[in-house]
Write an enzyme that holds these catalytic residues in place. Structure first.
Site, PDB file in Angstrom:
ATOM      1  N   ASP A 239     -49.470 -70.648  35.071  1.00 43.96           N
ATOM      2  CA  ASP A 239     -48.587 -69.604  35.597  1.00 43.96           C
ATOM      3  C   ASP A 239     -49.182 -68.254  35.203  1.00 43.96           C
ATOM      4  O   ASP A 239     -50.400 -68.148  35.039  1.00 43.96           O
ATOM      5  CB  ASP A 239     -47.153 -69.828  35.069  1.00 43.96           C
ATOM      6  CG  ASP A 239     -46.107 -69.253  36.017  1.00 43.96           C
ATOM      7  OD1 ASP A 239     -46.178 -68.045  36.298  1.00 43.96           O
ATOM      8  OD2 ASP A 239     -45.221 -69.992  36.475  1.00 43.96           O
ATOM      9  N   HIS A 262     -51.776 -67.268  37.401  1.00 38.68           N
ATOM     10  CA  HIS A 262     -51.157 -66.477  38.466  1.00 38.68           C
ATOM     11  C   HIS A 262     -51.348 -64.981  38.247  1.00 38.68           C
ATOM     12  O   HIS A 262     -50.687 -64.165  38.866  1.00 38.68           O
ATOM     13  CB  HIS A 262     -49.672 -66.828  38.594  1.00 38.68           C
ATOM     14  CG  HIS A 262     -49.430 -68.255  39.018  1.00 38.68           C
ATOM     15  ND1 HIS A 262     -48.170 -68.766  39.228  1.00 38.68           N
ATOM     16  CD2 HIS A 262     -50.292 -69.276  39.266  1.00 38.68           C
ATOM     17  CE1 HIS A 262     -48.275 -70.054  39.594  1.00 38.68           C
ATOM     18  NE2 HIS A 262     -49.549 -70.371  39.607  1.00 38.68           N
TER      19      HIS A 262
END
Ligand code: NAG
Ligand code: NAG
Ligand code: NAG
Ligand code: NAG
Ligand code: NAG
Ligand code: NAG
Ligand code: NAG
Length: 411
Positions: A239, A262
């Site tokens: 993430d 991310h």
């Protein structure tokens, strides 16, 4: 690559320093006073194995860790808790202050601290919690192994808004004037590190790793904290490498290598009622490799009002990043009601490299409170995707000024 090199060099420097000094003296000694640490102060060492901890990879060492902590924290003398080499299994533990000495308490992890996998043992949101401590030094070259791969399948947060998040590996809550360095975390169940209600925290030379497809394994999530620096670190995870949430002020992120992951985010903001504003964020001299986003600000649609302002992204290298520059105010929902998080004074300066999608700059600001004072200076991105495309920028509801190179330019 340069960052990786510097971490290795620092790691070796630390190891040799430990080997030359402290370590040789501690072995076999219990709460021995008069040891000299790197700064020349006298410290008393509290070794977890002297309180019954076993590096056998099967004993639950939580009780031994807590006993050792209490002895060190309540001793009133400059203290160092040591987890020596080997693999120490433990269920959740809380290391709570305040501690009695005015000197920082040192928590030195030389070995591997490994999480138990039975989720029923985790009653709160984390595995290792440090709380209410003024002056913590967490270091030692060791690693926290969150054992996430056994439980990631129970994370249904992508489809269930009311989901019960899995526990983060290391949480700092109400910790101040502290220094976290030379530690690794891998395969966290949820966030690797969660920093909340903290003040004056330096995190540097940490290495956080989890697979690209592991859910919600943010590297470092910061919220409700002031003066937190994250520098010279390597984060590759499933993430955000770093996410800067509500109530974060004066946060510096520099020399961070991020990928996979991310990207580096401010947000997500506006999910809860009464969120505190975010301001004074500087992300500089970072490299993102093969991440889904580069530098991003994300707020929920249909949010309560709050603000995110004075944010600088500067000297950033994008290497095969899907969406290098993003403001997304419709994050995480298809609701049509606009976000009420006001974004202003955001600077992007000297951002170069490659994008794997054709829209390298995407500002989707709120129609109700448009982004103000967005500045793009020396943006030089090139498309390296599969299709024959030219790069474009999409800039909606944003007042943008620009200077220098503009590849791509907001219309
Ligand atoms: C940027 O980071 C590199 C290493 O990644 C370092 O050598 C350089 O000094 C840094 N520059 C600044 C201005 O911090
Ligand atoms: C970071 O940790 C990963 C996995 O534990 C390891 O493969 C990598 O070599 C480490 N990198 C550095 C710079 O220590
Ligand atoms: C911040 O914390 C460090 C210890 O990590 C300490 O040396 C420094 O004095 C603190 N700064 C302030 C302004 O309190
Ligand atoms: C963060 O870095 C800035 C700039 O180098 C420095 O002034 C500040 O004291 C640092 N804060 C912490 C918590 O390390
Ligand atoms: C980029 O990441 C994807 C998965 O996120 C992975 O399959 C691919 O091998 C990575 N490419 C590079 C060049 O690291
Ligand atoms: C934002 O920056 C401006 C100057 O650029 C400064 O006057 C203002 O106090 C800052 N606001 C916050 C909340 O940091
Ligand atoms: C855009 O911002 C500039 C200065 O940053 C300001 O002078 C101008 O009025 C703004 N335009 C709109 C439409 O808000």
């Amino acid at each position: 690559m340069a960052i990786e090199g510097s971490i290795v060099v620092l790691g070796l420097a630390l190891l040799s320093c430990v080997a030359d000094g402290a370590l040789r003296h501690h072995i076999g000694l219990s709460h021995r006073r008069g040891l000299i640490d790197g700064s020349g102060a006298e410290v008393t060492v509290f070794d977890v194995t002297q309180h019954g901890a076993k590096a056998d990879d099967q004993t639950d060492n939580a009780e031994a860790f807590i006993q050792t902590w209490r002895a060190a924290c309540d001793s009133g003398v400059p203290a160092k808790l040591v987890i020596p080499g080997g693999t120490f299994l433990t269920s959740p533990v809380v290391f709570q202050g305040p501690c009695k000495s005015a000197e920082p308490i040192v928590f030195e992890v030389q070995g591997n601290v490994k999480a138990t996998s039975d989720l029923s043992e985790y009653s709160s949101g984390q595995w290792i919690l440090f709380e209410i401590i003024d002056g913590l030094t967490l270091n030692g070259g060791g690693a926290f192994d969150g054992q996430g791969s056994a439980v990631w399948k129970y994370n249904d947060c992508h489809q269930n808004k009311q989901c019960q998040p899995l526990p983060s590996s290391i949480k700092l809550s109400k910790v101040k004037n502290s220094d976290i360095h030379e530690i690794s975390s891998f395969n966290s169940k949820y966030f690797h590190m969660h920093v909340t209600d903290c003040n004056n925290i330096s995190i540097h030379d940490v290495n956080l790793t989890a697979p690209a497809n592991s859910p919600n394994t943010d590297g470092i999530h910061i919220s409700n904290s002031d003066s937190v620096n994250v520098t010279s670190s390597q984060i590759g995870t499933g993430d955000d490498c770093i996410s800067i949430g509500q109530g974060s002020t004066n946060i510096l992120v520099s020399q961070v290598f991020c990928g996979p992951g991310h990207g580096i985010s401010v947000g997500s903001l506006g999910k809860y009622d009464n969120e505190e504003d975010v301001s004074g964020i500087v992300v500089t001299n970072c490299t993102l490799l093969n991440t889904t986003n580069g530098v991003r600000i994300k707020t929920y649609a249909a949010s309560q009002p709050s603000q995110a302002l004075n944010i600088t992204f500067k000297d950033i290298t994008m290497d095969s990043v899907k969406n290098p520059i993003v403001i997304d105010q419709k994050y995480g929902s298809r609701k049509s009601e606009p976000s009420r998080v006001k974004i202003s004074n955001v600077q992007y300066q000297n951002i170069k490299g490659t994008s794997t999608s054709d829209v390298a700059v995407s500002f989707l600001c709120s129609s109700l409170v448009p982004c103000e004072g967005v500045e793009l200076v020396d943006i030089d991105l090139a498309y390296i995707g599969q299709k024959k495309m030219t790069l474009s920028a999409s800039c909606l509801n944003a007042n943008v000024t620009s200077g220098g190179t503009q590849n791509p330019a907001c219309n």
